[in-house]
Write a protein that holds these residues in place. Structure first.
Motif, PDB file in Angstrom:
ATOM      1  N   THR A   1      26.064  -5.089  -6.407  1.00 22.13           N
ATOM      2  CA  THR A   1      26.748  -6.345  -6.682  1.00 22.13           C
ATOM      3  C   THR A   1      26.166  -6.988  -7.940  1.00 22.13           C
ATOM      4  OG1 THR A   1      27.304  -8.538  -5.808  1.00 22.13           O
ATOM      5  CG2 THR A   1      25.169  -7.639  -5.197  1.00 22.13           C
ATOM      6  N   SER A   2      26.973  -7.802  -8.588  1.00 17.07           N
ATOM      7  CA  SER A   2      26.522  -8.536  -9.771  1.00 17.07           C
ATOM      8  C   SER A   2      26.238  -9.997  -9.444  1.00 17.07           C
ATOM      9  CB  SER A   2      27.604  -8.474 -10.864  1.00 17.07           C
ATOM     10  OG  SER A   2      28.805  -9.079 -10.411  1.00 17.07           O
ATOM     11  N   LYS A   3      26.303 -10.373  -8.173  1.00 19.68           N
ATOM     12  CA  LYS A   3      26.283 -11.792  -7.808  1.00 19.68           C
ATOM     13  C   LYS A   3      24.898 -12.308  -7.446  1.00 19.68           C
ATOM     14  CE  LYS A   3      30.995 -11.001  -6.403  1.00 19.68           C
ATOM     15  NZ  LYS A   3      31.948 -10.771  -5.321  1.00 19.68           N
ATOM     16  N   ILE A   4      24.014 -11.460  -7.016  1.00 20.88           N
ATOM     17  CA  ILE A   4      22.636 -11.877  -6.770  1.00 20.88           C
ATOM     18  C   ILE A   4      21.702 -10.825  -7.358  1.00 20.88           C
ATOM     19  CG2 ILE A   4      23.210 -13.186  -4.682  1.00 20.88           C
ATOM     20  CD1 ILE A   4      22.105 -10.849  -3.052  1.00 20.88           C
ATOM     21  N   LYS A   5      20.544 -11.289  -7.800  1.00 21.96           N
ATOM     22  CA  LYS A   5      19.561 -10.395  -8.422  1.00 21.96           C
ATOM     23  C   LYS A   5      18.227 -10.385  -7.688  1.00 21.96           C
ATOM     24  CE  LYS A   5      22.388  -9.454 -11.829  1.00 21.96           C
ATOM     25  NZ  LYS A   5      23.034  -8.134 -11.954  1.00 21.96           N
ATOM     26  N   ASN A   6      17.868 -11.553  -7.094  1.00 23.51           N
ATOM     27  CA  ASN A   6      16.556 -11.656  -6.462  1.00 23.51           C
ATOM     28  C   ASN A   6      16.635 -12.590  -5.265  1.00 23.51           C
ATOM     29  OD1 ASN A   6      16.535 -14.309  -7.646  1.00 23.51           O
ATOM     30  ND2 ASN A   6      15.799 -13.372  -9.548  1.00 23.51           N
TER      31      ASN A   6
ATOM     32  N   LEU B   1      29.458   2.493 -10.018  1.00 19.08           N
ATOM     33  CA  LEU B   1      28.457   1.702  -9.300  1.00 19.08           C
ATOM     34  C   LEU B   1      29.114   0.640  -8.423  1.00 19.08           C
ATOM     35  CD1 LEU B   1      25.399   1.418  -9.007  1.00 19.08           C
ATOM     36  CD2 LEU B   1      25.455  -0.262 -10.858  1.00 19.08           C
ATOM     37  N   ALA B   2      30.265   0.140  -8.866  1.00 23.23           N
ATOM     38  CA  ALA B   2      30.939  -0.906  -8.092  1.00 23.23           C
ATOM     39  C   ALA B   2      31.382  -0.406  -6.729  1.00 23.23           C
ATOM     40  CB  ALA B   2      32.143  -1.428  -8.872  1.00 23.23           C
ATOM     41  N   LEU B   3      31.625   0.897  -6.602  1.00 21.87           N
ATOM     42  CA  LEU B   3      32.056   1.460  -5.329  1.00 21.87           C
ATOM     43  C   LEU B   3      30.891   1.952  -4.489  1.00 21.87           C
ATOM     44  CD1 LEU B   3      35.216   3.442  -6.488  1.00 21.87           C
ATOM     45  CD2 LEU B   3      35.081   1.158  -5.512  1.00 21.87           C
ATOM     46  N   SER B   4      29.689   1.728  -4.967  1.00 24.71           N
ATOM     47  CA  SER B   4      28.498   2.122  -4.213  1.00 24.71           C
ATOM     48  C   SER B   4      28.097   0.992  -3.272  1.00 24.71           C
ATOM     49  CB  SER B   4      27.338   2.433  -5.163  1.00 24.71           C
ATOM     50  OG  SER B   4      27.696   3.461  -6.065  1.00 24.71           O
TER      51      SER B   4
ATOM     52  N   ARG C   1      26.994  -9.336  -0.697  1.00 24.10           N
ATOM     53  CA  ARG C   1      26.311  -8.216  -0.047  1.00 24.10           C
ATOM     54  C   ARG C   1      26.565  -6.886  -0.736  1.00 24.10           C
ATOM     55  NH1 ARG C   1      28.337 -10.081   5.915  1.00 24.10           N
ATOM     56  NH2 ARG C   1      26.929 -11.838   6.207  1.00 24.10           N
ATOM     57  N   GLY C   2      27.663  -6.776  -1.465  1.00 25.86           N
ATOM     58  CA  GLY C   2      27.968  -5.525  -2.145  1.00 25.86           C
ATOM     59  C   GLY C   2      28.409  -4.419  -1.225  1.00 25.86           C
ATOM     60  N   GLU C   3      29.020  -4.761  -0.090  1.00 22.36           N
ATOM     61  CA  GLU C   3      29.442  -3.752   0.881  1.00 22.36           C
ATOM     62  C   GLU C   3      30.953  -3.586   0.967  1.00 22.36           C
ATOM     63  OE1 GLU C   3      27.789  -4.868   4.616  1.00 22.36           O
ATOM     64  OE2 GLU C   3      25.907  -3.826   4.267  1.00 22.36           O
ATOM     65  N   ALA C   4      31.714  -4.561   0.441  1.00 24.35           N
ATOM     66  CA  ALA C   4      33.159  -4.571   0.678  1.00 24.35           C
ATOM     67  C   ALA C   4      33.839  -3.329   0.129  1.00 24.35           C
ATOM     68  CB  ALA C   4      33.778  -5.833   0.079  1.00 24.35           C
ATOM     69  N   LEU C   5      33.699  -3.052  -1.178  1.00 25.06           N
ATOM     70  CA  LEU C   5      34.402  -1.924  -1.791  1.00 25.06           C
ATOM     71  C   LEU C   5      33.944  -0.600  -1.205  1.00 25.06           C
ATOM     72  CD1 LEU C   5      34.578  -3.035  -5.540  1.00 25.06           C
ATOM     73  CD2 LEU C   5      36.340  -3.175  -3.782  1.00 25.06           C
ATOM     74  N   ALA C   6      32.646  -0.451  -0.968  1.00 24.01           N
ATOM     75  CA  ALA C   6      32.136   0.802  -0.401  1.00 24.01           C
ATOM     76  C   ALA C   6      32.677   1.020   1.007  1.00 24.01           C
ATOM     77  CB  ALA C   6      30.608   0.786  -0.398  1.00 24.01           C
ATOM     78  N   SER C   7      32.727  -0.053   1.810  1.00 23.18           N
ATOM     79  CA  SER C   7      33.224   0.078   3.183  1.00 23.18           C
ATOM     80  C   SER C   7      34.712   0.377   3.203  1.00 23.18           C
ATOM     81  CB  SER C   7      32.929  -1.213   3.961  1.00 23.18           C
ATOM     82  OG  SER C   7      31.533  -1.459   4.027  1.00 23.18           O
ATOM     83  N   ILE C   8      35.467  -0.275   2.333  1.00 27.18           N
ATOM     84  CA  ILE C   8      36.915  -0.044   2.296  1.00 27.18           C
ATOM     85  C   ILE C   8      37.223   1.376   1.836  1.00 27.18           C
ATOM     86  CG2 ILE C   8      39.062  -0.754   1.184  1.00 27.18           C
ATOM     87  CD1 ILE C   8      37.861  -3.593   1.012  1.00 27.18           C
ATOM     88  N   SER C   9      36.505   1.826   0.833  1.00 26.56           N
ATOM     89  CA  SER C   9      36.773   3.173   0.318  1.00 26.56           C
ATOM     90  C   SER C   9      36.400   4.257   1.312  1.00 26.56           C
ATOM     91  CB  SER C   9      36.007   3.393  -0.989  1.00 26.56           C
ATOM     92  OG  SER C   9      34.606   3.340  -0.768  1.00 26.56           O
ATOM     93  N   SER C  10      35.564   3.921   2.308  1.00 26.03           N
ATOM     94  CA  SER C  10      35.171   4.924   3.298  1.00 26.03           C
ATOM     95  C   SER C  10      36.217   5.107   4.385  1.00 26.03           C
ATOM     96  CB  SER C  10      33.833   4.531   3.935  1.00 26.03           C
ATOM     97  OG  SER C  10      33.980   3.355   4.719  1.00 26.03           O
ATOM     98  N   VAL C  11      37.174   4.164   4.499  1.00 23.49           N
ATOM     99  CA  VAL C  11      38.192   4.276   5.552  1.00 23.49           C
ATOM    100  C   VAL C  11      39.603   4.233   4.975  1.00 23.49           C
ATOM    101  CG1 VAL C  11      36.738   3.300   7.371  1.00 23.49           C
ATOM    102  CG2 VAL C  11      38.084   1.775   5.921  1.00 23.49           C
ATOM    103  N   ALA C  12      39.739   4.358   3.650  1.00 20.81           N
ATOM    104  CA  ALA C  12      41.060   4.340   3.016  1.00 20.81           C
ATOM    105  C   ALA C  12      40.970   5.041   1.668  1.00 20.81           C
ATOM    106  CB  ALA C  12      41.552   2.898   2.854  1.00 20.81           C
ATOM    107  N   ARG C  13      42.116   5.222   1.048  1.00 17.77           N
ATOM    108  CA  ARG C  13      42.157   5.774  -0.311  1.00 17.77           C
ATOM    109  C   ARG C  13      42.216   4.605  -1.287  1.00 17.77           C
ATOM    110  NH1 ARG C  13      45.679   9.173   2.748  1.00 17.77           N
ATOM    111  NH2 ARG C  13      44.930  11.331   2.798  1.00 17.77           N
TER     112      ARG C  13
END
Length: 654
Positions: A77-82, A70-73, A95-107
């Motif tokens: 994120t665990s930082k905001i809920k509402n 889920l962390a790579l989706s 925003r929960g986008e960093a890991l997903a964006s990085i994994s889409s352009v790198a290994r």
């Protein structure tokens, strides 16, 4: 063209354009995740400027096995809920986008072990479908993220990367910026197997200063002014370099908001304005400043890279930063040469400067000697005199505060208050032209700035000579008398306060009574004796009418938040103590009876008396006395003087 939903991988790669600009932006996002996880030790290892490999290792909380996928989706994120959490973001990422964006352009390989978990687990995301594989691994408590072959699947992005040296310089700058904002975290940066930077954990002020010197250089600390100024729910702290340490480029401009590194236009404008007229042309200031405020008062979700924020009270924040920086600089540089060129004879003279920022005590400077060369600072362009306030029913507050606007709609502003505000917002030219009273035929009293002694005036002064600190000789009926300028000033300023005191009978309904009070941008902490504090608390209501509004801080300290506009050129701390001491003497003289309004007139007037008078100040005092007492001036001069018996002295010479 038909409308179609983008594939998940393409959507992530588009999002990566905002998050992943170059290897330095990847490292920024990953370090911020480590900081949010409570890490106290972070190791950054890069190869080939980060293009070949980036590895971040921390000792944070870690991620449990069930949440690795889920962390790579995206948007996980665990930082905001509402929505409530979004309105008061206290984490660097949300925003929960960093890991997903990085994994889409790198290994990407994510290995983590929480303290509560027996073994570590590893998540690997690569390939066309970005599928995540989970497998056991060996790892200490914390998390490691390895990013290999950045932009390997997006050649169009990879060709815009610069040389290895250039990319590593960007990485180095990011680590330096983050290290400045997190003294309680140790950082190590290695490049191609060699340790380049190592910042040890800093727990004391001396260690923090040492880290700043490591990042900005020892010369920066040698020329820096350290500030630490809290105000309401805000606090500005850090280091400001003196103008003598000006830079040819803005490479040492570090500003942070709640620990988040910023390149915000509002903050930079306030700081540049504080340095106005102090820096040589085409140079930049150097500073490391930290602004702390309520998370609900700032919106960090306004810039894709989070380099800018939006303040709910932007003007208030701007004024606070400007005021603290400007007064810290003028206080630190009082008397120093601004420019080293021999033909320049300009020296800095403080304007209402305060010298004890670190102790949260603002001190307003006395007026400088008119003979000293000065630098004329330009007024802030947002401070303008009040032009028209006859009808405020449909007006809005210039600062945009709803509360002020609603109050303005329910209360009419008296003409006297308008005139007083007009005078308050008018810049003064020198100290000798500060206070005078003009009385018109309708007995409407207004506060205005007295023009200094008029050149070529036909009125000849009655003062024969001035003798410091405060005595003058004057002639009356062919006799010479010695006049005490101190006593005359007490009588004159007491009457000035009495006539400036606005009565209920003279005001429209809902208007203010008492003296016009000026809010202080930076409240002043004053330490009182037990007797002074007891009197201040007992007479707090009357002091508020006199324009002195304070809050009891305990331990014999009060925080003055508003002060009479009549005393705006006085040292707030000193004037407050003088007023309380005079009130105590009046109270003791009245055998403990309740203080009358006239006692406040006299006490505030005493606080306006100068420590000494020269010829110019004596003439201004005489002009003011003439306006106030008019036909009774001669009587006042007699009451405050004694005859000088020259006959007996001459006989002794015979």
């Amino acid at each position: 063209m038909t409308i179609a939903i983008l594939p998940a991988r393409l959507a992530n790669q588009i999002a990566a354009g905002e998050v992943v600009e170059r290897p330095a932006s990847v490292i920024k996002e990953l370090i911020e995740n480590s900081l949010d996880a409570g890490a106290t030790s972070i190791h950054i290892d890069v190869d080939k400027g980060g293009i070949k490999k980036i590895k971040i290792t921390d000792n944070g909380h870690g991620i449990v096995k069930e949440e690795l996928t889920l962390a790579l989706s995206r948007h996980a994120t665990s930082k905001i809920k509402n929505l409530t959490d979004l309105e008061a973001i206290d984490s660097l990422g949300f925003r929960g986008e960093a890991l997903a964006s990085i994994s889409s352009v790198a290994r990407l390989t994510l290995t983590s072990k929480p303290k509560t978990q027996a073994t570590a687990w590893q998540a690997v995301a690569q390939g066309r479908d970005m599928s995540v594989q989970i497998m056991p691994a060996a790892h200490p408590d914390g998390t490691s993220i390895e990013v290999l072959d950045l932009f390997f699947n997006t050649p169009a992005r990879r060709k815009f990367l610069r040389t290895e040296k250039t990319e590593f310089n960007h990485i180095d700058e990011v680590v330096r910026r983050i290290a400045l904002a997190n003294f309680s975290v140790s950082f190590m940066l290695t490049h191609n197997g060699k340790t380049v930077r190592q910042y040890r954990l800093a727990s004391t002020q001396a260690q923090c200063t040492k880290r700043v010197a490591m990042v900005c250089g020892p010369k920066f600390i040698q020329h820096a002014v350290e500030i630490d100024c809290p105000h309401d729910n805000m606090k500005l702290s850090g280091w400001l370099a003196k103008p003598s340490f000006s830079r040819s480029q803005n490479d040492l401009c570090y500003s942070y908001v709640n620990g988040r590194m910023m390149r915000d236009k509002l903050i930079n404008h306030a700081i540049r304005q504080a340095y106005a007229d102090l820096l040589p042309p085409d140079t930049y200031p150097a500073f490391v400043l930290f602004l702390q405020l309520d998370h609900r008062e700032v919106d960090v979700n306004v810039h894709p890279a989070k380099h800018e924020v939006r303040f709910h009270q932007s003007r208030y924040v701007h004024d606070f930063i400007y005021s603290v920086c400007h007064k810290a600089l003028t206080s630190a540089l009082a008397g120093e040469e601004l420019f080293t060129a021999p033909e320049s004879d300009l020296a800095l003279v403080p304007e209402q400067s305060y010298a004890a920022v670190g102790n949260n005590e603002a001190q307003v400077s006395q007026a400088p000697d008119t003979s000293s060369p000065t630098v004329n600072y330009s007024r802030p362009d947002y401070v303008r005199p009040l032009q028209q306030v006859n009808d405020v029913s449909n007006s809005q507050s210039s600062y945009g505060y709803r509360g002020n606007a609603q109050q303005a709609q329910t209360q009419k502003i008296s003409p006297e208050a308008v005139a007083n505000y007009q005078a308050l917002m008018t810049p003064h030219s020198d100290a000798a032209s500060e206070v005078a009273l003009a009385v018109d035929s309708n007995k409407d009293f207004t506060l205005e700035h007295e023009v200094a002694i008029q050149q070529g005036s036909s009125d000849q002064s009655i003062l024969l000579s001035i003798h410091k600190p405060g005595y003058a000789l004057y002639e009356v009926k062919s006799k010479v008398r010695v006049l005490s300028l101190f006593k005359l000033a007490k009588s004159t300023y007491g009457k000035l306060v009495a006539q400036s005191w606005q009565k209920n009978s003279e005001q429209e309904e809902g208007a203010i009574t008492g003296l016009v009070s000026q809010p202080l941008l930076l409240p002043v902490m004053v330490t009182l004796s037990a007797q002074q504090l007891k009197l201040a608390v007992a007479e707090q209501e009357k002091l508020a009418q006199a324009g002195i509004i304070f809050v009891d801080q305990g331990k014999n300290k009060i925080q003055i938040r508003q002060f009479p506009a009549l005393l705006r050129e006085q040292d707030v701390s000193h004037a407050s103590i003088v007023i309380l001491d005079e009130l105590r003497q009046k109270q003791n003289g009245n055998n403990g009876k309740q203080l009358a309004e006239q006692d406040f007139y006299h006490s505030i007037g005493v606080a306006m008396v100068l420590a000494q008078y020269d010829e110019t100040q004596a003439e201004i005092l005489l002009k003011l006395s003439n306006k106030l007492f008019n036909e009774q001036l001669s009587e006042q001069l007699l009451l405050n003087s004694i005859p000088l018996d020259l006959t007996s002295h001459i006989k002794q010479l015979l």
